[in-house]
Write an enzyme that holds these catalytic residues in place. Structure first.
Site, PDB file in Angstrom:
ATOM      1  N   ASP A 195       5.417 -25.762  46.862  1.00  0.00           N
ATOM      2  CA  ASP A 195       5.051 -25.150  48.133  1.00  0.00           C
ATOM      3  C   ASP A 195       5.401 -23.670  48.129  1.00  0.00           C
ATOM      4  O   ASP A 195       6.248 -23.211  47.351  1.00  0.00           O
ATOM      5  CB  ASP A 195       5.804 -25.830  49.281  1.00  0.00           C
ATOM      6  CG  ASP A 195       5.235 -27.191  49.629  1.00  0.00           C
ATOM      7  OD1 ASP A 195       4.069 -27.457  49.308  1.00  0.00           O
ATOM      8  OD2 ASP A 195       5.976 -27.992  50.246  1.00  0.00           O
ATOM      9  N   LYS A 228       1.339 -23.723  51.749  1.00  0.00           N
ATOM     10  CA  LYS A 228       0.675 -23.605  53.043  1.00  0.00           C
ATOM     11  C   LYS A 228       1.591 -22.775  53.934  1.00  0.00           C
ATOM     12  O   LYS A 228       2.773 -23.032  54.035  1.00  0.00           O
ATOM     13  CB  LYS A 228       0.487 -24.977  53.678  1.00  0.00           C
ATOM     14  CG  LYS A 228      -0.499 -25.839  52.975  1.00  0.00           C
ATOM     15  CD  LYS A 228      -0.694 -27.117  53.762  1.00  0.00           C
ATOM     16  CE  LYS A 228      -0.881 -28.235  52.797  1.00  0.00           C
ATOM     17  NZ  LYS A 228      -0.355 -29.480  53.173  1.00  0.00           N
TER      18      LYS A 228
END
Length: 148
Positions: free
Chosen positions: A61, A83
Site C-alpha cells: 500500500d 490507494k
C-alpha cells in the site's frame, strides 16, 4: 521443508525437500497478508520480516513506508497498489485479481498493508477472493498503534 527445519524436524524437512525435487507438479503459491504496523521498521514483527525475506513479490500500500518495503528480499518484485483519497492506482477488484494471479503462478507473495491488515485494510475481501480461488494464505497482524 523450511518450516520443518525451523521446528527442528530434520527427517521431515529432508522428506519434504526430496518430494519437492521429485515432483513435476507446479509450485503452489502462497499469499501472506502482513500488517506493517504503525510505520516504524523496528516495530515490524519477526514473522513479517521473515516473510518479507522469503517473498518473490511484495504488493504494498501507499501508506507503508519505503524503509519497510526495503526490508524485503533484495530481488523480490515490488508492486505498489496504493490507494489514497481521490487517487486509486488499482481498484480492490484489481488487487484481488493480482493476488490470485501471483498465487496461481506459484509465487510467495507478501501483501503488505499499513497498520493491521484486518483493521480498515479490506483484508477480509482479499481473504475471500483467495479462498474462493483456492490460494493458500495467512494473516500476520501488525503491531497496533495503541501498543507502539
Amino acid at each position: 521443508p523450511a518450516r520443518a527445519m525451523e521446528a527442528g524436524q530434520l527427517s521431515q524437512a529432508h522428506d519434504a525437500a526430496v518430494d519437492l525435487l521429485l515432483s513435476n507438479a507446479p509450485a503452489s503459491g502462497h499469499v501472506a497478508l502482513v500488517g506493517a504496523g504503525p510505520g516504524a521498521e523496528d516495530l515490524l514483527t519477526l514473522r513479517a520480516h521473515r516473510l518479507l525475506m522469503e517473498a518473490d513479490v511484495i504488493v504494498h500500500d501507499a501508506l507503508v513506508p519505503e524503509a519497510i518495503v526495503a526490508m524485503g528480499r533484495r530481488d523480490a518484485e515490488r508492486l505498489p497498489v496504493g490507494k489514497r483519497k481521490g487517487c486509486h492506482t488499482k481498484s480492490q477488484a484489481e488487487i484481488n485479481a493480482l493476488l490470485i494471479e501471483l498465487g496461481r503462478d506459484g509465487k510467495r507473495v507478501v501483501r503488505l498493508k499499513s497498520g493491521d491488515p484486518l483493521v480498515f485494510g479490506r483484508a477480509g475481501e482479499e481473504m475471500a477472493a483467495l479462498r474462493d480461488a483456492g490460494i493458500a494464505y495467512e494473516v500476520v497482524p501488525g503491531v497496533t498503534a495503541a501498543f507502539a
